[in-house]
Design an enzyme around this catalytic site. Structure first.
Site, short mmCIF file in Angstrom:
data_model
loop_
_atom_site.label_atom_id
_atom_site.label_comp_id
_atom_site.label_asym_id
_atom_site.label_seq_id
_atom_site.Cartn_x
_atom_site.Cartn_y
_atom_site.Cartn_z
N TYR A 18 -11.54 -3.65 5.31
CA TYR A 18 -11.41 -2.49 6.19
C TYR A 18 -12.77 -1.99 6.67
O TYR A 18 -12.98 -0.80 6.84
CB TYR A 18 -10.63 -1.37 5.48
CG TYR A 18 -9.34 -1.87 4.88
CD1 TYR A 18 -8.22 -2.08 5.69
CD2 TYR A 18 -9.25 -2.18 3.53
CE1 TYR A 18 -7.05 -2.58 5.16
CE2 TYR A 18 -8.08 -2.69 2.98
CZ TYR A 18 -6.98 -2.88 3.80
OH TYR A 18 -5.83 -3.38 3.27
N TYR A 146 3.27 -0.14 1.46
CA TYR A 146 2.19 -1.06 1.79
C TYR A 146 2.60 -2.45 1.33
O TYR A 146 2.98 -2.64 0.17
CB TYR A 146 0.87 -0.67 1.11
CG TYR A 146 -0.22 -1.68 1.37
CD1 TYR A 146 -0.89 -1.69 2.60
CD2 TYR A 146 -0.53 -2.67 0.45
CE1 TYR A 146 -1.85 -2.65 2.87
CE2 TYR A 146 -1.49 -3.63 0.72
CZ TYR A 146 -2.15 -3.62 1.93
OH TYR A 146 -3.09 -4.58 2.21
N ASP A 243 8.84 -5.90 -3.56
CA ASP A 243 7.43 -6.30 -3.56
C ASP A 243 6.79 -5.73 -4.82
O ASP A 243 6.50 -4.54 -4.89
CB ASP A 243 6.77 -5.77 -2.28
CG ASP A 243 5.27 -6.06 -2.23
OD1 ASP A 243 4.70 -6.51 -3.25
OD2 ASP A 243 4.67 -5.83 -1.15
N LYS A 272 -1.40 -10.39 -7.24
CA LYS A 272 -2.42 -9.60 -7.93
C LYS A 272 -2.66 -10.00 -9.40
O LYS A 272 -3.48 -10.88 -9.64
CB LYS A 272 -2.13 -8.12 -7.77
CG LYS A 272 -2.39 -7.66 -6.32
CD LYS A 272 -2.63 -6.17 -6.16
CE LYS A 272 -3.28 -5.86 -4.83
NZ LYS A 272 -2.39 -5.31 -3.82
C1 PLP Z 1 -2.04 -5.86 -2.50
C2 PLP Z 1 -0.63 -5.83 -2.07
C3 PLP Z 1 -0.15 -6.75 -1.12
C4 PLP Z 1 -1.03 -7.75 -0.43
O1 PLP Z 1 -1.57 -8.69 -1.30
P1 PLP Z 1 -2.89 -9.52 -0.87
O2 PLP Z 1 -3.09 -10.48 -1.99
O3 PLP Z 1 -3.98 -8.51 -0.73
O4 PLP Z 1 -2.58 -10.18 0.43
C5 PLP Z 1 1.20 -6.69 -0.79
N1 PLP Z 1 2.02 -5.79 -1.36
C6 PLP Z 1 1.59 -4.91 -2.28
C7 PLP Z 1 2.57 -3.95 -2.90
C8 PLP Z 1 0.26 -4.89 -2.66
O5 PLP Z 1 -0.17 -3.99 -3.55
#
Ligand code: PLP
Length: 464
Positions: A18, A146, A243, A272
């Site tokens: 960013y 997000y 997610d 992650k």
């Molecule tokens: C970090 C994150 C993403 C994106 O993952 P990247 O490895 O940065 O592309 C998607 N969804 C959630 C909930 C996240 O915290």
């Protein structure tokens, strides 16, 4: 290379998350990391209160993860996944299938969280298409989410936080309902139900971050909302995508956040912490039925295949990380961290300018009534020997699970120092939170901690 050279090259040539040129604050040069500590080029150290953005749950240089990476290096770092397979991928898939909720048995390895969300959305739309429902190509989500930075995930991020106005005509137009209330609310679920009823023929799936909305605003909600969404998806015959890229692998006190709700999604995204923060790897996991329907369709399979799909090095470390997690005391340790965060952060709630202090599992959040002063806050936190990366009006921590009580107390003290530095350095300027105005909620603003915000910059800020 000396510190000054690194800083000069970085400032001249390197994009940061960013970021623009020149960067608004200069990044610190990290030389190494071990346990819960980062060591900077000037020799100073800081306790990492961020787990490198939720990822480093076992800390840095964990001997078992280091050994797994080293052993895999002796065999191969990478081979293509088209027409080939290998033990690291097989082992990891088997481990994942054991850990994730019951009907999820088919694993698609992706190379980042955003890509795993791309794949999840593609799966959902291809599934509907294979059933002849070609109009069902939109995704419903609640505001405040997000899901990543590539275009499909961006389209389901919060429209304000994701700057959708700037991307009109570029981003897919998805279906939004208001951000989830904190507490279970039948009226809210009825509103989602109505939206599904009126738009059902367009909607392939609902996507949400269950229980914790992360980079969209670090908000928590009642798991019963997630189980209610499961019910609505079943009733309307649309898919549920959860997610769990941020929440997966114990962070909220359960292995997955959906476990608080006792439900399984149709499609689950993890990333992650999957590799313990060592390498970039994510996965999209789905059911046999969905895999079968997609495979029967016109494409004959899932039209996706990253070059570095199922990278053996990443898969080997991920298996080691999950083994370490499962063998560890995380089920007791995360609630202890939760207690430590509650105790350490509670006093901040009384400060003028603090809107809310909230804790869930190994996540602690302090919400302010104003934009964080990044320079002042970061300096104060680092002076206290801690690394944190606030965004917008939030200073928060999600420490490695291996942190001990003394270091955890240092993190909450450092967080407090960041809060105080912001409150001391900034003064209220605008009178209304700009992001609230375009996000009408069925739960009137009275239930939202944000509504009491009295100082809010209109600048759009991002998680980094
Ligand atoms: C970090 C994150 C993403 C994106 O993952 P990247 O490895 O940065 O592309 C998607 N969804 C959630 C909930 C996240 O915290």
């Amino acid at each position: 290379m000396d510190q000054a050279t690194i800083e000069r090259i970085d400032a001249d040539h390197v994009w940061h998350p960013y970021g623009g040129f020149p960067a608004s604050t200069s990044p610190r040069v990290v030389e190494s990391a071990s346990g819960v500590r980062l060591t900077f080029a000037d020799g100073s150290t800081a306790i990492d209160g961020m787990s490198s953005w939720w990822a480093a749950i076992h800390g840095y240089r964990h001997p078992v993860l280091d050994a797994a990476a080293t052993a895999q290096l002796q065999k191969m770092s990478h081979v293509m996944f088209g027409g080939l397979t290998h033990e690291p991928a097989a082992r990891l898939a088997a481990t994942l299938v054991d850990l994730v909720p019951e009907p999820l048995t088919k694993v698609f390895f992706a190379d980042s969280g955003s890509v795993s969300v791309e794949v999840a959305i593609k799966m959902a739309v291809q599934y509907q298409r294979s059933l002849g429902r070609t109009e069902r190509n939109r995704i419903l989500t609640w505001r405040g989410g997000y899901h990543g930075d590539t275009f499909a995930p961006m389209s389901v991020c919060d429209p304000d936080g994701g700057m959708h106005a700037m991307w009109r005509g570029v981003l897919a137009e998805q279906v939004f309902v208001p951000e989830p209330p904190v507490d279970y609310d039948e009226d809210y679920i009825a509103l989602v139900d109505d939206t599904l009823t009126s738009q059902r023929d367009r909607i392939a799936a609902i996507i949400v971050e269950p229980v914790v909305q992360g980079a969209g605003g670090m908000r928590f909600h009642d798991p019963r909302l997630v189980s209610a969404l499961r019910g609505l998806c079943d009733a309307h015959d649309v898919l549920l995508i959860c997610d769990e890229i941020a929440t997966g692998f114990g962070r909220t006190g359960e292995l997955f956040a959906v476990d608080h709700a006792g439900i399984a999604p149709d499609i689950l995204c993890v990333g992650k912490a999957l590799t313990g923060g060592y390498l970039t790897l994510a996965a999209t996991v789905t059911t046999e039925e969905i895999a079968e329907v997609i495979s029967r369709g016109e494409a004959g399979g899932l039209a996706h295949g990253p070059t570095f799909m199922a990278n053996p090095l990443a898969c080997a470390v991920a298996s080691a990380s999950l083994d370490v997690l499962v063998a560890s005391d995380w089920r007791n340790r995360v609630p202890q961290i939760e207690d430590g965060l509650r105790t350490g952060l509670a006093p901040l709630a009384d400060l003028d300018g603090v809107v809310d202090v909230r804790v869930l599992g190994a996540i602690g959040v302090v919400e302010l009534d104003r934009q964080v002063d990044m320079q002042a806050a970061t300096d104060a936190v680092l002076d206290a020997g801690v690394w944190l990366r606030p965004f917008r009006n939030l200073i928060y921590t999600m420490p490695p699970f291996v942190i001990d009580d003394a270091d955890l107390a240092a993190v909450t003290a450092g967080l407090g120092a960041g809060v105080r530095a912001t409150l001391a350095s900034s003064s209220c300027q605008s009178s209304a939170p700009s992001s609230q105005s375009s996000a009408p909620s069925p739960r009137s603003s009275a239930s939202s901690p944000r509504s009491s915000a009295s100082c809010w910059s209109s600048e759009v800020e991002t998680p980094a």
